[in-house]
Design an enzyme around this catalytic site. Sequence first.
Site, PDB file in Angstrom:
ATOM      1  N   GLY B  69      31.115  30.648 -19.562  1.00  0.00           N
ATOM      2  CA  GLY B  69      30.614  31.995 -19.343  1.00  0.00           C
ATOM      3  C   GLY B  69      31.440  32.814 -18.367  1.00  0.00           C
ATOM      4  O   GLY B  69      31.086  33.943 -18.039  1.00  0.00           O
ATOM      5  N   GLN B  70      32.525  32.247 -17.910  1.00  0.00           N
ATOM      6  CA  GLN B  70      33.410  32.941 -16.980  1.00  0.00           C
ATOM      7  C   GLN B  70      33.832  34.285 -17.581  1.00  0.00           C
ATOM      8  O   GLN B  70      34.030  34.377 -18.788  1.00  0.00           O
ATOM      9  CB  GLN B  70      34.634  32.051 -16.776  1.00  0.00           C
ATOM     10  CG  GLN B  70      35.087  31.930 -15.364  1.00  0.00           C
ATOM     11  CD  GLN B  70      34.083  31.256 -14.483  1.00  0.00           C
ATOM     12  OE1 GLN B  70      33.488  30.281 -14.875  1.00  0.00           O
ATOM     13  NE2 GLN B  70      33.874  31.800 -13.306  1.00  0.00           N
TER      14      GLN B  70
END
Lengths: 345, 184
Positions: B69-70
């Site tokens: 999810g960076q």
Amino acid sequence: MDPTAEVGHENGLSGESGAAKMQERLQKRHQARIEEVERRKEAKENQSVAEEKGEYFSSTFATEQACVEELLSSCSGADRAAVTQRLEEATARTVQLQKFLNDSMLFLTQYKMRQAQAALQSLQTSIAEIREKALPKKKFAFGARSKGPGNVPAPVSDAAPPDAAPPADSGEVDGADASEQCFFSNMDDEFLTKTSEEIQKRDVLLSHLSNCKVRLFGSPSTLHLKHIDSCEILCGPVSTSVFVDSCRNSTLAFACQQLRTHNTTDTQVYLHVTSRAIVEDCHRVSVAPFSWSYPTLDEDFTASGLDRDRNNWSQVDDFNWLAAGIPSPNWSILPEADRKTNWGP
Amino acid sequence: MGFLTILKKMKQKEREMRLLMLGLDNAGKTTILKKFNGEDVSTISPTLGFNIKTLEHKGFKLNIWDVGGQKSLRSYWKNYFESTDGLVWVVDSADRLRLQDCRQELSALLLEERLAGATLLVFANKQDLPGSLSKEAIREALALDEIKSHHWCIIGCSAVTGENLLTGVDWLLDDIAARIFTAD
């Protein structure tokens, strides 16, 4: 036998010997045909395994189900340890049963499958019920989960500085009960500390601090740092993750399981991390091994469950630098000569 | 025999589902995946790419995709949309400061054509933390009630303790199954 004779005649064969030969030949052929059928039947039987029979499934499933039910019924009245053990076994058996059902699905009829599924469901429900009843440990988890205002230990709200109330961040959606989590925010030039009792197993947030010195003696569950400028923040072992966002010109020290660093510049991190640290959109971040110490550090390490012998402080992944082999320019290892050894009060 | 094998294979395939797990970084996606699969969750590193797990549950074969999810990975999310039956959106309920971010990313996803048929399960994760927001608060913050395009449900859970993970996944499976396996 009549047709045989007829065939014989039709073929133009006449006489006793001809008819007898023909009959013999037909007999043989008939025999061969029966054998062939027999052989095929056998081959087919060999192919269908006993386990792939509906009856086998039903009986095995029923026995296993009865076993689990007996286990569950024996739980009532037994002492805690026994119940725990029995429940564990029942759970394991149920899982196995589910697996068995999954494997058997291909040759089962819809009806049988549904029935088995329903039986499993009811087993799972009763296991959950018994667990709820016999082991109220889960109840505690529930209590911590539902967060009413009564849930906050009074000393924390007392200790929270009065000017911490208005959250300045526009991104914040729910500011009403932020005091529950927000320990320090919007402060300048202060020396701030928290004791172990205040932060143990809690989620700690520090935001909008500048020129502050922060000491968190204890083991919080997680730590968030946001909008930090020219601060020195030291924290005991964090049992899960540390999240750092928009931090500059600061010195940080903590132990944790994961570290995520975003939008951070000119910051030194004295780190103990048991899995990995990552940086994203960061510049001039330097890392060094965690060296801060305080009297109850050992206890806090134990409480956090972190492995003291595993420290990957020097292995930082940079999400903006995926080139293998070439080190990222965004972070570096702090030279030993420049590392801080005296942390003061 | 050959035909029967084909039929069997088809039947097997029919019971497969593809679940895509997304959310901001540090939400606990990988921890949920590992906990659900009964693995150790204390050694998980931030996800640098993605993880895939295939597991069986309630007679279904689940292919679960957990994508990092960076921020720098979010632009790759679209590569995973194809033939997704269920979308699991994971929220860090203790991260109040990024809820706005979280809401925006989710609403962008829901406009995605390739996810149009997918069922949405929102996990309000980290409920074990004393400072976490309740699932009602998350529901409000993410404006879930405005979602009309997808079947959705929000479940408060804790990946660390495993609480409610099963409840959530069971709901998701039931909803998907009702939609795509109606022939049964």
